[in-house]
Design an enzyme around this catalytic site. Structure first.
Site, PDB file in Angstrom:
ATOM      1  N   GLU A   1      -8.520   2.308 -30.635  1.00  0.00           N
ATOM      2  CA  GLU A   1      -8.463   3.289 -29.556  1.00  0.00           C
ATOM      3  C   GLU A   1      -9.654   3.175 -28.602  1.00  0.00           C
ATOM      4  O   GLU A   1      -9.516   3.360 -27.396  1.00  0.00           O
ATOM      5  CB  GLU A   1      -8.399   4.709 -30.135  1.00  0.00           C
TER       6      GLU A   1
ATOM      7  N   HIS B   1      -0.909  14.012 -38.196  1.00  0.00           N
ATOM      8  CA  HIS B   1       0.165  13.827 -37.216  1.00  0.00           C
ATOM      9  C   HIS B   1       0.507  15.139 -36.533  1.00  0.00           C
ATOM     10  O   HIS B   1       1.580  15.281 -35.969  1.00  0.00           O
ATOM     11  CB  HIS B   1       1.423  13.247 -37.886  1.00  0.00           C
TER      12      HIS B   1
END
Lengths: 444, 391
Positions: free
Chosen positions: B92, B162
């Protein structure tokens, strides 16, 4: 293994052949058998995995943590500035060589004078590039003005080469209204869009050194997509190569096939941390291969070697759309910054030795003079000219007023949002009520 | 509650689109062609339009090449080519750093972070580089073309990694914008605005709504302005503020409250940074009560910023303390998700919504307590009055 098979299984043999399991295929047809196929199979030594074929080995063997010999270091001039026989290098014209040497002297003098200014309390902070003048100037000389630079903080020589004036350097250090950064950052955080030099990012006190590396990869990708004859170039130190951004950037550069040069100034020290506490690899150059990047190790104090390496690397990067890693071995002669006293963690003798024996200026000067392009007179003329210019630049920068208060609120966004406009009003009210609590040299 | 609703309603009624008064702020005309789309399709359409209208725009991230794990980037690589729509390595900080570099050269970089839960390695790039790029350079450089998209929020079974709602971390960073759409039509317009905004934007997409929310979405290229909140339901008794998927829950709470005679005004903030204080302030000055709801943990959540600001600006108009109905201060749990979530019942039973005392009574009670306090009478008396006060 020899196999005799009947013709009815010939198709199986073809399959085996296509899977490269077969060394040879011989078709034999004696009169009493319709057909006979003799097949030599070989011991399989290759197998397909995602990512490509790999050979097998029956031996349990660990790749050594290091090569037997360290990667050799490319140099053109010896310690005394004599050109080594059989040295390969990109020829440099008299004009370029004289400019390179002059700029190295200018950089050194600028650093000296700004450092002293900080010690006198006229500047809040400064960081010198002593010992790394060759890396600064020679790399800049080998690049084109269209190549975009993502610096760390010890490469002001690149800006100097491109035409940043001593006055412009001083303006930024003093944070006055002529500073292109509008007084927002500490000294040495230079930036110039017209010279394609992105503004220096991190405050030096923290280990946030290499954030610009992945940015450089993105910029390089943009240049490739726009089909520009240019590359991105980014600098960092030995310490910076430990940051995650370094690894992210190198990996991305390889995968994206981005024309970017990663130039590592391995100067032996990350503030007080020697390279033995920084990594256990053979420096930074070996890390290139781990990411699929072509790499070279260069004597960073040899201006000709730096020039040649960067020149060649740039051509490869642009022509072949690939990143290149250059590890320039050098030594940080100065302290990390004015907030550091490096004699607390290293010996003064060590510093002195590097300053004298491997000085990049004296080595290159010897070579330039050997070509008849420089003299003592030229040297003293240059030095007195620079000293005069520097002192004048500081004098002017110090007297120039600071940027207006409204620049605290501008450029946070393209247009100041309502909350910032409100906060500016509050600040101005506070200043009106208590002017003695606020610096008087910032115009309102 | 969110998953419960999800189970019972396959296609959710999108907040603000159903009956009830609604102020329309989208630029869609009735005569334009519309199509029934879910959230990921609306976002996909926005990306198609963005890439089509600007040849120097790029979309990349993990797995975007084949369409993305949430299908948001379907068809882009085939249409615009692998040079403009591509997979990146799994990193990322590299993805966002690369995007900043692209944006710094004048391109539009629409970066996808696969889940907002994984955005943290890029936090340094976002805070120290993207947010300060323009400011530190004295406006010589900027990376305004950067937009970071990430699915956020509960999905019913996401657990710790999540389901996170990390918007509060980013709302504390001057120099970036934070945008969260509530529905497919909003998402398309807000995403196009974010991509075209000359500032770096972090765009959180409520992943629960990717398939669940379906709405008529205009097919043309339209933008919804940033930093403008929308009153999606008008009312007089209390103001409710939220964003993203939580608005669905809050609208249910409003409907329930309506049955008890409480008229609720529901505001979709849309942009959290910089946020539209004026709309919320005007509403609270009208209603006198405020309830903020978000999935993120209550402590340090963005509701605290809204609460503090409204308190500063509307103190004398407030009839009750500002309520926050939010996620709990725990990591987002799996089995306990229904208990963690700020459900409509929690909203309904919060002090702001459950006790809409008449203004006159409120004033009298308030005065009584003040008098008692200043006369320094028995603490017992004050307590009993306080109980009445806050029932």
């Amino acid at each position: 293994m020899r196999l005799a098979i009947s013709a009815t299984t010939y198709r199986m043999v073809l399959l085996l052949r296509d899977s490269h399991q077969i060394q040879s295929l011989v078709i034999v047809t004696p009169w009493w058998i319709r057909s006979q196929v003799l097949v030599h199979t070989k011991t399989p030594i290759v197998m397909d995995f995602p990512g490509g074929k790999v050979a097998f080995t029956p031996e349990i063997h660990f790749i050594s943590e290091s090569n037997e010999e360290r990667v050799p270091c490319y140099r053109v001039l010896d310690d005394n500035g004599q050109q080594l026989t059989n040295s390969q290098f990109v020829p440099v014209s008299k004009e370029i060589a004289v400019k390179m040497y002059s700029d190295m002297v200018t950089l050194q003098m600028m650093d000296n004078i700004f450092y002293e200014a900080q010690r006198q309390g006229r500047l809040s902070f400064y960081a010198t590039a002593f010992g790394e003048e060759a890396i600064n100037i020679a790399s800049a000389a080998a690049l084109s003005p269209d190549d975009v630079i993502f610096p760390q903080y010890r490469e002001p020589g690149v800006l100097l080469w491109r035409g940043f004036t001593l006055q412009e350097f001083a303006n930024q250090c003093f944070g006055n209204k002529s500073d292109y950064g509008k007084g927002r950052q500490m000294p040495v955080h230079y930036g110039s869009n017209k010279l394609n030099y992105f503004t220096v990012s991190a405050t030096i006190a923290y280990s946030l050194l290499t954030q610009l590396l992945p940015n450089a990869v993105g910029a390089a990708y943009s240049l490739k997509m726009d089909e520009k004859d240019a590359c991105a170039v980014t600098f960092f130190g030995d310490g910076g190569s430990s940051e995650g951004d370094f690894h992210a950037a190198l990996n991305f550069a390889a995968v994206m096939e981005a024309p970017v040069l990663f130039i590592c100034r391995n100067n032996g020290w990350a503030i007080s941390t020697p390279t033995s506490d920084q990594f256990r690899s053979d420096g930074v150059v070996v890390k290139g291969r781990a990411y699929g990047i072509r790499s070279i190790r260069v004597d960073g104090n040899d201006a000709l070697a730096m020039y040649s390496a960067v020149h060649e690397a740039r051509e490869m990067a642009i022509r072949e759309h690939r990143p290149i890693l250059i590890e320039a071995l050098t030594y940080r002669v100065g302290h990390h910054s004015t907030s550091d006293d490096s004699t607390r963690y290293r010996s003064a003798d060590e510093i002195e030795w590097w300053n004298k024996a491997r000085n990049p200026l004296s080595r290159f000067r010897t070579w330039v003079e050997s070509n008849g392009w420089w003299s003592d007179e030229a040297e003293s003329d240059l030095r007195s000219k620079i000293k005069k210019e520097m002192l004048e630049a500081i004098r002017v920068a110090e007297k120039t007023e600071k940027p207006n208060l409204n620049h605290m609120f501008s450029d946070v966004y393209d247009v100041p949002p309502l909350n910032l406009r409100e906060q500016e009003l509050l600040v101005r009210q506070a200043i009106k009520s208590h002017p003695q609590d606020y610096p008087s040299d910032v115009p309102l | 509650m969110a998953s419960l609703l999800g189970r019972f309603c396959r296609k959710l009624v999108v907040p603000g689109s159903a009956h009830g008064s609604r102020m329309i702020s989208t630029t869609a005309c009735d005569s334009e062609a519309v199509k029934s789309l879910n959230l990921y399709s609306a976002i996909n359409q926005a990306l198609h339009i963005a890439l089509e209208t600007d040849p120097r725009s790029y979309v990349f991230g993990e797995d975007v090449g084949f369409g993305g794990v949430f299908r948001c980037t379907t068809g882009l690589a085939e249409r615009f080519g692998k040079n403009r729509v591509f997979n990146t390595p799994l990193c990322e900080q590299g993805i966002v750093g690369f995007g900043i570099g692209l944006a710094a050269m004048g391109n539009r970089a629409v970066v996808e972070i696969q889940f907002a839960d994984y955005i943290y390695p890029a936090f340094d790039q976002i805070v120290n580089e993207a947010a300060k790029f323009r400011y530190r350079s004295g406006n010589q450089f900027n990376c305004g073309g950067l937009t970071i998209r990430a699915p956020y929020g509960a999905v019913g079974h996401g657990g710790h990694y999540h389901s996170q709602s990390p918007e509060a971390f980013f709302c504390h960073v001057p120099g970036i914008k934070v945008v969260i759409p509530r529905s497919p039509r909003e998402a398309k317009g807000l995403l196009l605005s974010s991509i075209r905004d000359p500032n770096p934007v972090v765009f959180f997409e409520p992943k629960w709504l990717y398939r669940q929310a379906v709405e008529e979405v205009p097919e043309h290229d339209y933008m919804i302005p940033l930093s403008q909140a929308e009153v999606i339901r008008e009312g007089n008794d209390i103001t409710l503020v939220g964003w993203g998927a939580q608005l669905t829950v809050m609208e249910q709470a409003c409907l329930d409250a309506e049955k008890e005679g409480i008229s609720c005004e529901l505001i979709d903030l849309k942009t959290l940074l910089p946020w539209d204080k004026e709309t919320v302030e005007a509403s609270v000055k009208k209603t006198g009560r405020l309830l903020i709801s978000h999935e993120a943990p209550v402590t340090g959540g963005f509701g605290a910023e809204i609460s503090a600001t409204i308190l500063e600006r509307c103190f004398l108009k407030l009839e009750a303390p500002v309520s926050r109905v939010c996620g709990l201060d725990t990591p987002f749990p799996l089995v306990f998700e229904p208990f963690y979530m700020p459900t409509k019942n929690k909203a309904s039973s919060s002090s702001s919504l459950s006790s809409p005392l008449k203004k006159k009574h409120y004033l009298i009670m308030g005065l009584h307590v003040w008098c008692r306090y200043w006369m320094q009478s028995s603490p017992l008396l004050i307590t009993s009055h306080s109980i009445c006060f806050f029932r």
